[in-house]
Structures are given as structure tokens and as C-alpha cells.
Design a protein around this motif. Structure first.
Motif, PDB file in Angstrom:
ATOM      1  N   ALA A 203       0.849  -1.247  -0.133  1.00 39.13           N
ATOM      2  CA  ALA A 203      -0.054  -0.005   0.050  1.00 39.13           C
ATOM      3  C   ALA A 203       0.899   1.114  -0.006  1.00 39.13           C
ATOM      4  CB  ALA A 203      -0.763   0.181   1.234  1.00 39.13           C
ATOM      5  N   VAL A 204       1.836   1.286   0.778  1.00 35.64           N
ATOM      6  CA  VAL A 204       2.828   2.469   1.000  1.00 35.64           C
ATOM      7  C   VAL A 204       3.544   2.615  -0.392  1.00 35.64           C
ATOM      8  CG1 VAL A 204       4.827   3.481   2.038  1.00 35.64           C
ATOM      9  CG2 VAL A 204       2.816   2.449   3.443  1.00 35.64           C
ATOM     10  N   VAL A 205       3.913   1.814  -0.937  1.00 32.30           N
ATOM     11  CA  VAL A 205       4.779   1.723  -2.263  1.00 32.30           C
ATOM     12  C   VAL A 205       3.868   2.209  -3.440  1.00 32.30           C
ATOM     13  CG1 VAL A 205       5.915   0.677  -4.067  1.00 32.30           C
ATOM     14  CG2 VAL A 205       6.463   0.186  -1.733  1.00 32.30           C
ATOM     15  N   THR A 206       2.627   1.832  -3.321  1.00 25.30           N
ATOM     16  CA  THR A 206       1.555   2.306  -4.224  1.00 25.30           C
ATOM     17  C   THR A 206       1.210   3.565  -4.220  1.00 25.30           C
ATOM     18  OG1 THR A 206       0.973  -0.202  -4.520  1.00 25.30           O
ATOM     19  CG2 THR A 206      -0.672   1.725  -5.413  1.00 25.30           C
ATOM     20  N   SER A 300       4.329  -4.244  -9.183  1.00 25.72           N
ATOM     21  CA  SER A 300       3.020  -4.680  -8.803  1.00 25.72           C
ATOM     22  C   SER A 300       3.021  -6.287  -9.212  1.00 25.72           C
ATOM     23  CB  SER A 300       2.097  -3.987 -10.115  1.00 25.72           C
ATOM     24  OG  SER A 300       2.209  -2.544  -9.628  1.00 25.72           O
ATOM     25  N   THR A 301       3.486  -6.749 -10.133  1.00 28.74           N
ATOM     26  CA  THR A 301       3.713  -8.119 -10.691  1.00 28.74           C
ATOM     27  C   THR A 301       4.348  -8.941  -9.500  1.00 28.74           C
ATOM     28  OG1 THR A 301       3.723  -7.756 -13.226  1.00 28.74           O
ATOM     29  CG2 THR A 301       4.254  -9.914 -12.378  1.00 28.74           C
ATOM     30  N   ALA A 302       5.506  -8.522  -9.228  1.00 27.05           N
ATOM     31  CA  ALA A 302       6.178  -9.363  -8.095  1.00 27.05           C
ATOM     32  C   ALA A 302       5.372  -9.322  -6.775  1.00 27.05           C
ATOM     33  CB  ALA A 302       7.611  -8.714  -7.983  1.00 27.05           C
ATOM     34  N   ALA A 303       4.878  -8.251  -6.453  1.00 29.86           N
ATOM     35  CA  ALA A 303       4.191  -7.945  -5.207  1.00 29.86           C
ATOM     36  C   ALA A 303       2.865  -8.954  -5.226  1.00 29.86           C
ATOM     37  CB  ALA A 303       3.411  -6.700  -5.072  1.00 29.86           C
ATOM     38  N   SER A 324      -7.364  -4.847  -3.319  1.00 31.96           N
ATOM     39  CA  SER A 324      -7.925  -3.885  -2.351  1.00 31.96           C
ATOM     40  C   SER A 324      -6.657  -2.869  -1.738  1.00 31.96           C
ATOM     41  CB  SER A 324      -8.537  -4.338  -1.390  1.00 31.96           C
ATOM     42  OG  SER A 324      -9.788  -4.982  -1.974  1.00 31.96           O
ATOM     43  N   VAL A 325      -5.630  -3.360  -1.416  1.00 28.86           N
ATOM     44  CA  VAL A 325      -4.522  -2.752  -0.960  1.00 28.86           C
ATOM     45  C   VAL A 325      -4.064  -1.603  -1.998  1.00 28.86           C
ATOM     46  CG1 VAL A 325      -1.887  -2.928  -0.145  1.00 28.86           C
ATOM     47  CG2 VAL A 325      -3.877  -4.238   0.911  1.00 28.86           C
ATOM     48  N   PHE A 326      -3.943  -2.256  -3.310  1.00 29.65           N
ATOM     49  CA  PHE A 326      -3.353  -1.362  -4.321  1.00 29.65           C
ATOM     50  C   PHE A 326      -4.219  -0.143  -4.385  1.00 29.65           C
ATOM     51  CE2 PHE A 326      -1.317  -5.306  -6.564  1.00 29.65           C
ATOM     52  CZ  PHE A 326      -0.003  -4.920  -5.886  1.00 29.65           C
ATOM     53  N   ASN A 327      -5.609  -0.563  -4.449  1.00 24.53           N
ATOM     54  CA  ASN A 327      -6.588   0.636  -4.767  1.00 24.53           C
ATOM     55  C   ASN A 327      -6.538   1.523  -3.510  1.00 24.53           C
ATOM     56  OD1 ASN A 327      -8.758   0.310  -6.988  1.00 24.53           O
ATOM     57  ND2 ASN A 327      -8.130  -1.970  -6.324  1.00 24.53           N
ATOM     58  N   VAL A 328      -6.536   1.280  -2.107  1.00 18.05           N
ATOM     59  CA  VAL A 328      -6.104   2.077  -0.999  1.00 18.05           C
ATOM     60  C   VAL A 328      -5.123   3.023  -1.228  1.00 18.05           C
ATOM     61  CG1 VAL A 328      -5.623   2.075   1.268  1.00 18.05           C
ATOM     62  CG2 VAL A 328      -7.486   0.412   0.258  1.00 18.05           C
ATOM     63  N   GLY A 329      -4.008   2.378  -1.847  1.00 21.79           N
ATOM     64  CA  GLY A 329      -2.812   2.983  -2.241  1.00 21.79           C
ATOM     65  C   GLY A 329      -2.891   3.915  -3.071  1.00 21.79           C
ATOM     66  N   ILE A 330      -3.620   3.756  -4.259  1.00 20.59           N
ATOM     67  CA  ILE A 330      -4.109   4.716  -5.049  1.00 20.59           C
ATOM     68  C   ILE A 330      -4.798   5.934  -4.632  1.00 20.59           C
ATOM     69  CG2 ILE A 330      -5.112   5.103  -7.233  1.00 20.59           C
ATOM     70  CD1 ILE A 330      -4.625   2.101  -7.853  1.00 20.59           C
ATOM     71  N   ALA A 331      -5.909   5.470  -3.892  1.00 18.18           N
ATOM     72  CA  ALA A 331      -6.700   6.758  -3.209  1.00 18.18           C
ATOM     73  C   ALA A 331      -5.858   7.815  -2.296  1.00 18.18           C
ATOM     74  CB  ALA A 331      -7.817   6.184  -2.675  1.00 18.18           C
ATOM     75  N   ALA A 355      10.101   8.360  -0.680  1.00 22.18           N
ATOM     76  CA  ALA A 355      10.435   8.202   0.730  1.00 22.18           C
ATOM     77  C   ALA A 355       9.291   7.081   1.205  1.00 22.18           C
ATOM     78  CB  ALA A 355      10.072   9.395   1.758  1.00 22.18           C
ATOM     79  N   LEU A 356       8.166   7.235   0.451  1.00 24.25           N
ATOM     80  CA  LEU A 356       7.270   6.123   0.715  1.00 24.25           C
ATOM     81  C   LEU A 356       7.701   4.792   0.068  1.00 24.25           C
ATOM     82  CD1 LEU A 356       3.828   7.976   0.046  1.00 24.25           C
ATOM     83  CD2 LEU A 356       4.612   7.378   2.335  1.00 24.25           C
ATOM     84  N   ALA A 357       8.426   5.038  -0.951  1.00 28.22           N
ATOM     85  CA  ALA A 357       8.996   3.412  -1.723  1.00 28.22           C
ATOM     86  C   ALA A 357       9.781   2.900  -0.979  1.00 28.22           C
ATOM     87  CB  ALA A 357       9.337   4.239  -3.197  1.00 28.22           C
ATOM     88  N   LEU A 358      10.822   3.987  -0.393  1.00 25.40           N
ATOM     89  CA  LEU A 358      11.641   3.311   0.622  1.00 25.40           C
ATOM     90  C   LEU A 358      11.316   2.679   1.844  1.00 25.40           C
ATOM     91  CD1 LEU A 358      14.380   6.024   0.433  1.00 25.40           C
ATOM     92  CD2 LEU A 358      14.567   3.748  -0.432  1.00 25.40           C
ATOM     93  N   ALA A 359      10.143   3.442   2.266  1.00 26.58           N
ATOM     94  CA  ALA A 359       9.512   2.898   3.511  1.00 26.58           C
ATOM     95  C   ALA A 359       8.862   1.263   3.035  1.00 26.58           C
ATOM     96  CB  ALA A 359       8.442   3.594   3.958  1.00 26.58           C
TER      97      ALA A 359
END
Length: 387
Positions: A203-206, A300-303, A324-331, A355-359
Motif C-alpha cells: 500500500a505504501v509503495v503504491t 506490481s507483478t512481483a508483489a 484492495s490494498v493497491f486501490n487504497v494506495g491509489i486513493a 520516501a514512501l517507496a523506501l518505506a
């Protein structure tokens, strides 16, 4: 066949963005209200996907897939015929629920049909349909909407979905049944600390990606100085690069799932962090956009593969939760990106996204630490007794 269904699904989902002005004018609603069509779709995917996957877990996957395609066709058809905004919202919610069910079932069937050793490439093939829809389906639907109107676009999508359904009836076999699992074991798998950390990281990376990508066109036109036509070409080439990233990410996930995920996430963070350094150079920002698109699609594929491996025997429900997690990250990313843009400009958006991607990368590296200790090996006396 499964990828073709994903292509239609992706066009149904993403194509509405380019049609919002015409929908708003036709139904006499504001642009902000028309944007609710995007939100209600995402909410339906996020909220309805996991429970639907749990409820249908014991049913024939082929029947669930065909049912999802039928519901998707109905949703697109009702979208084309809706005479008022509430009916259009309901049609988009139905389409979102059907899309979530189709995506989960198609991913599960693809990995079953190809075998575990090609799981990543199977996921990449299905995800590739959605990626191609962004490259081809969305521009074509926008163009056709300008010529024939938005209702004709969704009418055509409804007919195309029915065509995919008919083809799927003839071509998609019933996969081998999964080993039975009880509800308690599925719940334990979903509640595992490693999986929860993985979901949070995804979610954080997305969110980091969409925080920057939502406003990337604005950045290109205002900061880099590119024309609208040049931006369109750049986005097209980025879509092609993203398709390549999906394929590479799938192949890497088959060989080294965690390493492939970590590498893709690290490249995404580097791409976002480098944006302020090349923001005024059209050539460099173009090259960076290609790397950025490939890295996120590989992630996305690897996740998705990583979640399926961790969540056995609840891989189907976990896949729905991850979508759903991907969609939450998008929002979250798109919403907070606007706030960061006002406070810190484009540089702030890029660095916050990095920074979010690193987290998220930290969460990925943390998962093995949370892994349970392997079962102890039997002693030699036990082995002799067994013999």
C-alpha cells in the motif's frame, strides 16, 4: 484468453477518466461529481473483492470466471444505457465488483494452469492485459468518445465483454481443484504477521507511485515545458516500458520472488528521487519516465506473486485483499499528492513518493525477520524408529 479479459476490464476501468467531460455535460453534472464514477469503482473493488473471493472460494473457478465476465458485460451495458447519475453510479459499482472477482479468479486460474514454477509469468500475462489497456484501450476509448459519444464506447465495451465471455466458454478449461482447506487455516494464513507487513508495504509503495504519477502530466507541461502532443508520446512510450516491466517482473518473481520485488521497489524509489535533478531536461525526464514505469509495473507483478506465496492456503482471498490494498494506495497517494503539491511543489511530491517507496522496501526486507522458525529436524533415533 485471460489476458484479453483483463484488457477489456482495464479499458472499462480506466477509460472513464477520458470520458468524464462528456459524461458531465450529458448528465448536466459538475466535473467533480462526475469524478465520483472513478471513486465508486475503486471503493467497490476495495470493499467487495475480498468477501466475494471468500464466498466463492469453494465454487468452480471456471464458473466464477464466466459469472464475473457476465456481470462485467451487464455493468458496461447498464453504464451505456443509464439515464441518470445514480443509475450510472450503481452500474460502475457493479462493474467494479465484477472486475475484482474476475481479476482474482483469472490470476488463480492462470497460476494453476501453468504450474507453480511459472507463477510469475502467469501473473504477468494477466496483468499485462491491464497494462496494455492503459496504452491502447484508454486512448482509443477517448478518441471514440469524441467521435461517437461516451455511451457508444460503453456499449461497445459491453458487446466486447460478451464476445470474451463466449470465447472463454469455448477456450478456458476447468483447472485442477485446489487441495481443500478449512476456514480456520485460511484465517490464520491471512492474519500472519508477515502477510500483514507485506500488505502495508504494498500500500505504501503504491501510494508513493501515485502521489507522483497523478500529477506527472502537470509536471511535464509546466516544469519541463513539453507540449501536449509530446506528453502524449511520452506517456505512450512509458506504457510500452511498463508492459516490458510487467513481463520482466513476472520472470524475476519466478526465479527470486523477494529479490525481484526488492529490486523493483528500489528502482522505483531511485526514479522518484531523481525527478528533481532532471526536471528541466526533456530527454532525461523521458528516460527517467521509462525506468519509472517499468519499475512500478515490475513491482506490481512481483508483489502479487509474493502475496500468493505467503498466503497459502488462502491465496485467492489474499490476492483479492492485495488488489484492495493497491486501490487504497491509489486513493491515498492521489489525495495526499494534491496537498503536498500545494505545500512543497513538484520536488516535494517526488521526494515524498521516493520516501514512501523506501518505506515499502523496508517492509519487504523486514518480512524474513518475521518469518517463523523452521520446524526442527527429527533426530537419528526417531528416523530409525520410523524405519
Amino acid at each position: 484468453m485471460l489476458a484479453l479479459g483483463a484488457l477489456v476490464l482495464g479499458t472499462s476501468e480506466l477509460g472513464v477518466a477520458g470520458l468524464l467531460p462528456r459524461i458531465g455535460a450529458d448528465l448536466e453534472i459538475s466535473a467533480g461529481a462526475a469524478g465520483g464514477l472513478v471513486s465508486v469503482y475503486a471503493v467497490a473493488v476495495a470493499l467487495l473483492g475480498p468477501p466475494l473471493a471468500a464466498v466463492t472460494g469453494r465454487l468452480s473457478r471456471r464458473r466464477v470466471l464466466l459469472g464475473a465476465l457476465g456481470a462485467l458485460a451487464v455493468g458496461n451495458g447498464v453504464t451505456a444505457l443509464a439515464s441518470c447519475f445514480p443509475a450510472l453510479l450503481a452500474a460502475r459499482a457493479l462493474t467494479g465488483a465484477a472486475a475484482a472477482m474476475y481479476a482474482v479468479t483469472a490470476l488463480a486460474m492462470a497460476t494453476t494452469l501453468t504450474g507453480p514454477e511459472r507463477r510469475g509469468r502467469a501473473v504477468a500475462t494477466v496483468f499485462g492485459g491491464i497494462t496494455v489497456s492503459a496504452v491502447i484501450g484508454v486512448p482509443v476509448s477517448t478518441l471514440l468518445g469524441d467521435v461517437f459519444g461516451w455511451r457508444a464506447v460503453y456499449g461497445a465495451l459491453g458487446a466486447l465483454t460478451m464476445g470474451v465471455l463466449v470465447a472463454a466458454v469455448r477456450l478456458v478449461p476447468e483447472p485442477a481443484p485446489e487441495p481443500p482447506s478449512n476456514m480456520s487455516s485460511r484465517i490464520r494464513a491471512l492474519a500472519d504477521a508477515r502477510l500483514l507487513v507485506t500488505f502495508a508495504g504494498n500500500a505504501v509503495v503504491t501510494a508513493g507511485h501515485y502521489m507522483a504519477s497523478t500529477y506527472f502530466v502537470v509536471l511535464l507541461t509546466r516544469q519541463t515545458g513539453l507540449s501536449t502532443t509530446t506528453v502524449g508520446v511520452l506517456l505512450l512510450t512509458s506504457g510500452v516500458s511498463g508492459t516490458v516491466g510487467t513481463i520482466v517482473g513476472g520472470a524475476a518473481a519466478d526465479r527470486h520472488p523477494r529479490r525481484g520485488l526488492s529490486t523493483a521497489t528500489a528502482l522505483l524509489a531511485i526514479s522518484l528521487a531523481a525527478i528533481p535533478l532532471v526536471i528541466t531536461s526533456p530527454v532525461l525526464i523521458w528516460l527517467l519516465a521509462l525506468l519509472w514505469a517499468a519499475a512500478f509495473n515490475a513491482f506490481s507483478t512481483a508483489a502479487q506473486v509474493n502475496v500468493s506465496l505467503q498466503a497459502h492456503p488462502a491465496a485467492d482471498v489474499a490476492a483479492a485483499v492485495n488488489i484492495s490494498v493497491f486501490n487504497v494506495g491509489i486513493a491515498i497517494g492521489s489525495a495526499f499528492g494534491g496537498l503536498v503539491l500545494q505545500l512543497a511543489g513538484f520536488t516535494g511530491i517526488a521526494l515524498t513518493g521516493a520516501a514512501l517507496a523506501l518505506a515499502g522496501l523496508t517492509a519487504t526486507l523486514l518480512v524474513p525477520i518475521l518469518a517463523p522458525a523452521p520446524a526442527s529436524r527429527p533426530c537419528q533415533a526417531d528416523l530409525r524408529t520410523a524405519r
